[in-house]
Design an enzyme around this catalytic site. Structure first.
Site, PDB file in Angstrom:
ATOM      1  N   GLN A  59       0.894  -1.307  -0.210  1.00 42.74           N
ATOM      2  CA  GLN A  59       0.017  -0.056   0.240  1.00 42.74           C
ATOM      3  C   GLN A  59       0.987   1.197  -0.042  1.00 42.74           C
ATOM      4  O   GLN A  59       0.544   2.470  -0.544  1.00 42.74           O
ATOM      5  CB  GLN A  59      -0.929   0.024   1.096  1.00 42.74           C
ATOM      6  CG  GLN A  59      -1.984  -0.911   1.322  1.00 42.74           C
ATOM      7  CD  GLN A  59      -1.639  -2.143   2.063  1.00 42.74           C
ATOM      8  OE1 GLN A  59      -0.623  -2.494   2.049  1.00 42.74           O
ATOM      9  NE2 GLN A  59      -2.664  -2.831   2.616  1.00 42.74           N
ATOM     10  N   ASP A 116      -6.134   2.080  12.363  1.00 43.84           N
ATOM     11  CA  ASP A 116      -7.377   1.285  12.118  1.00 43.84           C
ATOM     12  C   ASP A 116      -8.274   1.452  13.453  1.00 43.84           C
ATOM     13  O   ASP A 116      -9.433   1.031  13.271  1.00 43.84           O
ATOM     14  CB  ASP A 116      -7.185   0.171  11.389  1.00 43.84           C
ATOM     15  CG  ASP A 116      -6.536   0.081  10.058  1.00 43.84           C
ATOM     16  OD1 ASP A 116      -7.309   0.169   8.922  1.00 43.84           O
ATOM     17  OD2 ASP A 116      -5.148   0.437   9.986  1.00 43.84           O
ATOM     18  N   LYS A 119      -1.253  -0.939  10.309  1.00 38.50           N
ATOM     19  CA  LYS A 119      -0.978  -2.139   9.494  1.00 38.50           C
ATOM     20  C   LYS A 119       0.430  -2.686  10.116  1.00 38.50           C
ATOM     21  O   LYS A 119       1.067  -2.053  10.677  1.00 38.50           O
ATOM     22  CB  LYS A 119      -0.304  -1.091   8.223  1.00 38.50           C
ATOM     23  CG  LYS A 119       0.416  -2.059   7.203  1.00 38.50           C
ATOM     24  CD  LYS A 119      -0.663  -3.306   6.608  1.00 38.50           C
ATOM     25  CE  LYS A 119       0.019  -4.014   5.562  1.00 38.50           C
ATOM     26  NZ  LYS A 119      -0.917  -5.151   4.876  1.00 38.50           N
TER      27      LYS A 119
END
Length: 307
Positions: free
Chosen positions: A176, A217, A228
């Site tokens: 990402q 998150d 992550k």
């Protein structure tokens, strides 16, 4: 104000939702069309969208489904499906909001559209607050992707006569950082350098960066965050090298601490493949926790998204 496509990667058009397929970026910009909650949940499980895209998708899906059937039983079924989609992001916070509106007899569509409009403005304010933490010529290391906020931070900095740049980890195994963050920063004209995930210590040792900024998150009540996989080790390194470590946070969940955050373990096969090519020998085992927990004591400042 310019926005990266990742700042708002979901669109509602008529009776369909269009999802920017983040697994194809940067080589291809393609939107996936979904018409129901089954397709929306599948897109989340397959990581077609993540970060803020998941949040937007949940609300648009409820809006779409409520037009077909706004009974509490149907909405609760949708909530259960989202809550089970990926365990680390606290979907229950989002689904409980919608169920609360429905059970109180409020106009679900109006409340959802109002909430999402507010979310846009609050994300902009979050980026503006973060920009105040930077000085001219600062170089920040980031890990993974925070859905359009870093280019926005850089733009606010530029308005304040401050030019900043970024080192971006590739972020294995979904890349990402290399595919999403580096792409949107480059598109915005922000100087960007990609490094492999295992280069962070050396880059800090060489004095090439003076700040770290990441997303999250999940935020626990005590300030621990889940982000992550790989974030935790970067936070430890930042502490060792005395580099400020900033986190762009969602609202806190009901988790008391990071110990209460369930970590998603994704299929081991996702480790073994790179751009469709198997890079591991047959017979080996894999272990892929998609997130790790960074304790509050390693975080210099939380930059909150206040909903």
């Amino acid at each position: 104000m310019r926005f990266s496509p990742l700042f708002w990667p979901i669109e509602l058009k008529g009776n369909a939702i269009f999802i920017l397929d983040e697994t194809l970026l940067p080589q291809k910009i393609k939107y996936i069309k979904v018409n129901d909650y089954v397709g929306a949940v599948r897109a989340i499980k397959e990581m077609k969208t993540r970060a803020v895209g998941q949040v937007i998708l949940v609300f648009y899906t409820f809006l779409l489904e409520s037009r077909k059937n706004n009974t509490i039983g149907h909405l609760e079924k949708i909530a259960e499906s989202f809550n089970a989609a990926r365990p680390t992001l606290s979907f229950k916070i989002l689904t409980d909001m919608v169920l609360g509106w429905a059970k109180s007899g409020k106009d679900i569509e109006g409340f959802i559209l109002g909430f999402l409009e507010g979310l846009k403005h609050k994300r902009i304010e979050q980026a503006k607050e973060a920009s105040a933490l930077f000085n001219d010529t600062d170089v920040a290391l980031t890990h993974c992707n925070v859905s359009g906020l870093l280019p926005l931070i850089a733009e606010f900095c530029k308005e304040q006569k401050k030019n900043i740049s970024f080192f971006v980890t590739e972020t294995r195994p979904y890349l990402q950082g290399a595919r999403l963050t580096a792409w949107e920063l480059e598109q915005s004209g922000v100087p960007t350098t990609i490094i492999a995930d295992n280069m962070a210590a050396q880059v800090m040792h060489e004095g090439k960066i003076n700040k770290v900024i990441v997303g999250a998150d999940h935020l626990a009540l005590n300030g621990d965050i889940a982000n992550k996989i790989g974030t935790y080790q970067i936070a430890i390194l930042a502490k060792y090298f005395n580099i400020p470590f900033y986190v762009l946070c969602p609202p806190p969940s009901g988790a008391k601490s990071g110990k209460d955050i369930k970590i998603e373990v994704r299929p081991e096969e996702e480790l073994f493949n790179f751009c469709g090519v198997c890079i591991a020998p047959k017979g080996v085992k894999g272990y892929y926790p998609a997130f790790d927990v960074t304790p509050n004591e390693l975080i210099t400042k939380h930059i909150y998204l206040n909903l």
